[in-house]
Scaffold this motif. Structure first.
Motif, PDB file in Angstrom:
ATOM      1  N   LYS A   1       0.833  -1.206   0.000  1.00 42.75           N
ATOM      2  CA  LYS A   1       0.000   0.000   0.000  1.00 42.75           C
ATOM      3  C   LYS A   1       0.868   1.256   0.000  1.00 42.75           C
ATOM      4  N   GLN A   2       1.974   1.200   0.733  1.00 38.04           N
ATOM      5  CA  GLN A   2       2.891   2.340   0.748  1.00 38.04           C
ATOM      6  C   GLN A   2       3.473   2.579  -0.641  1.00 38.04           C
ATOM      7  N   GLN A   3       3.896   1.509  -1.297  1.00 36.01           N
ATOM      8  CA  GLN A   3       4.473   1.638  -2.632  1.00 36.01           C
ATOM      9  C   GLN A   3       3.437   2.131  -3.633  1.00 36.01           C
ATOM     10  N   GLN A   4       2.206   1.668  -3.501  1.00 35.20           N
ATOM     11  CA  GLN A   4       1.136   2.124  -4.386  1.00 35.20           C
ATOM     12  C   GLN A   4       0.940   3.637  -4.252  1.00 35.20           C
ATOM     13  N   LEU A   5       0.940   4.133  -3.019  1.00 30.81           N
ATOM     14  CA  LEU A   5       0.799   5.566  -2.793  1.00 30.81           C
ATOM     15  C   LEU A   5       1.977   6.325  -3.403  1.00 30.81           C
TER      16      LEU A   5
END
Length: 138
Positions: free
Chosen positions: A6-10
């Motif tokens: 989720k962090q990488q997606q953001l």
């Protein structure tokens, strides 16, 4: 999807923007998408201390997952807390407690915010981890 995913997606989403003003507008948009917090939860005991704006945060446990709701009286601050809700909501307490929150440095937000607002990012992450610790014991 893991917290790291989720962090990488953001981060990938933020990379689509060429300049800070576009990123700023995107973060504000995230805040506008955050569901309104029930007015009965906007109490003094739910305020994150040390933030320039008022930021309310509440956590609850559903099964083995921690659920977060948040709100703020400032658009940019609401966007900032929306980022953390997006990343940490509906995760286990253990995953929240061990999450590497240094991803926020990679967003570039801290460099373009007043120092007090930049500090609020750390306060939000720390408060969410405190809630996870508290709720892990229940």
């Amino acid at each position: 999807m893991s917290i790291a995913d989720k962090q990488q997606q953001l981060l990938d989403e933020l990379d689509l923007f060429q300049d800070w003003t576009e990123r700023y507008e995107y973060v504000i948009g995230l805040g506008k998408q955050l569901p309104a917090m029930d007015q009965t939860l906007l109490t003094e005991d739910r305020l994150i201390r040390g933030c320039q704006s008022q930021v309310w945060l509440e956590a609850s446990k559903e099964g083995n997952k921690i659920r977060f709701v948040a709100d703020s009286d400032s658009l940019i601050t609401k966007g900032m807390v929306a980022i953390f809700v997006r990343i940490l909501d509906d995760e286990s307490a253990d995953d929240i407690l061990t999450a590497d929150m240094s991803f926020i440095d990679k967003t570039g937000l801290k460099e373009h915010l007043a120092p007090t607002r930049a500090n609020a990012l750390n306060l939000m992450a720390n408060q969410m981890k405190k809630y996870a610790l508290l709720l892990s014991a229940t």
